[in-house]
Design an enzyme around this catalytic site. Structure first.
Site, mmCIF file in Angstrom:
data_model
loop_
_atom_site.group_PDB
_atom_site.id
_atom_site.type_symbol
_atom_site.label_atom_id
_atom_site.label_comp_id
_atom_site.label_asym_id
_atom_site.label_seq_id
_atom_site.Cartn_x
_atom_site.Cartn_y
_atom_site.Cartn_z
ATOM 1 N N ASP A 169 45.484 17.761 45.254
ATOM 2 C CA ASP A 169 44.426 18.737 45.508
ATOM 3 C C ASP A 169 43.130 18.030 45.923
ATOM 4 O OD1 ASP A 169 45.547 21.325 45.107
ATOM 5 O OD2 ASP A 169 45.575 20.977 42.961
ATOM 6 N N ILE A 170 42.798 16.970 45.201
ATOM 7 C CA ILE A 170 41.562 16.234 45.496
ATOM 8 C C ILE A 170 41.628 15.596 46.883
ATOM 9 C CG2 ILE A 170 40.092 14.309 44.784
ATOM 10 C CD1 ILE A 170 40.023 16.826 42.971
#
Length: 385
Positions: A169-170
């Site tokens: 996600d990051i």
């Protein structure tokens, strides 16, 4: 001082982490970010906890500062009309709905481009908007498994392991922020926006870097090495008399100096260990020899000696150690601000250090609909003009 993106408006229809993390980066850099949720708040992370502070989850707070918030029902004609009005006054729209959802709403790129040819439209999905997996939902844990990251994380005894944070996600949020800024720069030349199709799966596979390259070159499926490095030795965690530390030897000169620290100069002259390729080849021999010496002294001793000789090393810190670290405080990596519901909140700061247009903390992570009156009234005034 104004932020580097101070004249950019971002319409954020995303939720959870990848999209909100992207828009927080843009907001930190000065963009006006308008977070759009369903009435009552539809970002699931508002309810992911504990911990909560006066009903506000730490998870939501970590990725939603420097944003305003309006609530709209996108299943209603009025809600869609409002989005279309906002698009005409925006530079960027970002969403992470499943493939096909924006088309069903009638706010896909082709439709919105007609309203605003300069719009930069960013789609974040699990697997992208093309290919056989395009309809599948994508979550960080699943993507870590499918991308190969889990196959190289852990050791031979642990089995596959995920990274301790939602790393895909990051990564996806950062790639999206890079792509959006690139599209905005290109728009300065062409006058036109464009669509970005960013996926968690693509982003995770791109993060395989040297491990992926190793496989593509040698066609050898890598094993799990735990805290060891696939291409460099010694480059791993070691146990000391009172704990653990990381030692990261990057070249043969550093290895020679390290052997001097250990009092084992003969290791650096041994043909089995003289060069890094040889040390990789003889990993199972040299690592236990080093480990035996390191067990004779405490971590602080080895850290001091390594620092004296410019040997890359570091202690393994827990989160209390991290938040007490004077280096991070000097770098202003922990922020506090008032929140109307949660009270004083603590957040991890931004790593972006710009000299003329520094990152600023302007808005607390907003409550659902907190800026409805301000933003919707502004739309009404602009329409009347």
């Amino acid at each position: 001082m104004t932020g580097a993106l101070s004249k950019i408006r971002v319409l954020d229809l995303s939720r959870v982490l990848a999209g909100p993390y992207c828009t927080m980066i843009l907001g930190d850099l000065g963009a006006e970010v308008v977070k759009v949720e369903a009435p009552g708040g539809s970002d699931e992370t508002r309810f992911w906890g504990p911990p909560f502070q006066n009903g506000i989850s730490a998870y939501y707070l970590c990725a939603n500062r420097n944003k305003k918030n309006i609530t709209l029902n996108l299943k209603s004609t009025e809600g869609i009309d409002t989005i279309k009005s906002l698009i005409q006054e925006s530079d960027v729209i970002i969403h992470n709905f499943k493939t096909g959802t924006m088309e069903r709403f009638g706010i896909d790129y082709e439709s919105l481009e007609k309203l605003n040819p300069g719009i930069v439209y960013c789609s974040i999905t699990g697997f992208g908007e093309t290919g056989p997996y395009k309809e599948l939902p994508g979550y960080d844990f699943i993507i870590q498994a499918m991308s190969g990251l889990m196959s190289i994380t852990g050791d031979e005894h642990s089995g596959p392991q995920k990274v301790g944070v939602a790393i895909t996600d990051i990564l996806t949020g950062m790639y999206a922020a890079i792509g959006i800024q690139a599209a905005l720069l290109e728009r300065e030349k062409s006058g036109r926006g464009q669509k970005l199709d960013i996926s968690l799966y693509d982003s995770a596979v791109s993060a395989l870097v040297n491990i992926g390259s190793n496989y593509l070159m040698a066609q050898k499926v890598p094993s799990r090495l735990g805290n060891q490095h696939a291409n460099i030795v010694p480059y791993q965690t070691f146990e000391t008399m009172d704990g653990h530390m990381v030692i990261a030897i990057g070249n043969d000169n550093q290895f020679k100096a390290f052997c001097t620290i250990l009092g084992k100069e003969q290791y650096s002259e041994d043909e089995r260990f003289k060069t890094n390729p040889k040390r990789v080849e003889n990993r199972d021999t040299i690592v236990p020899l080093i480990q035996k010496v390191l067990l004779t002294k405490p971590t602080s001793y080895w850290l001091d000696r390594c620092h004296e000789h410019n040997i890359p090393c570091g202690p393994i810190q827990n989160l209390q150690d991290v938040t007490d670290d004077p280096q991070l405080h000097a770098r202003e990596m922990f922020w506090e601000m008032e929140h109307p519901t949660a009270g004083v909140i603590k957040m991890i700061g931004s790593p972006l250090k710009l000299s003329r247009t520094p990152v600023t903390l302007r808005h607390h992570p907003p409550n659902p609909g907190e800026h409805n009156v301000e933003l919707l009234d502004s739309l009404k005034v602009n329409r009347e003009k």
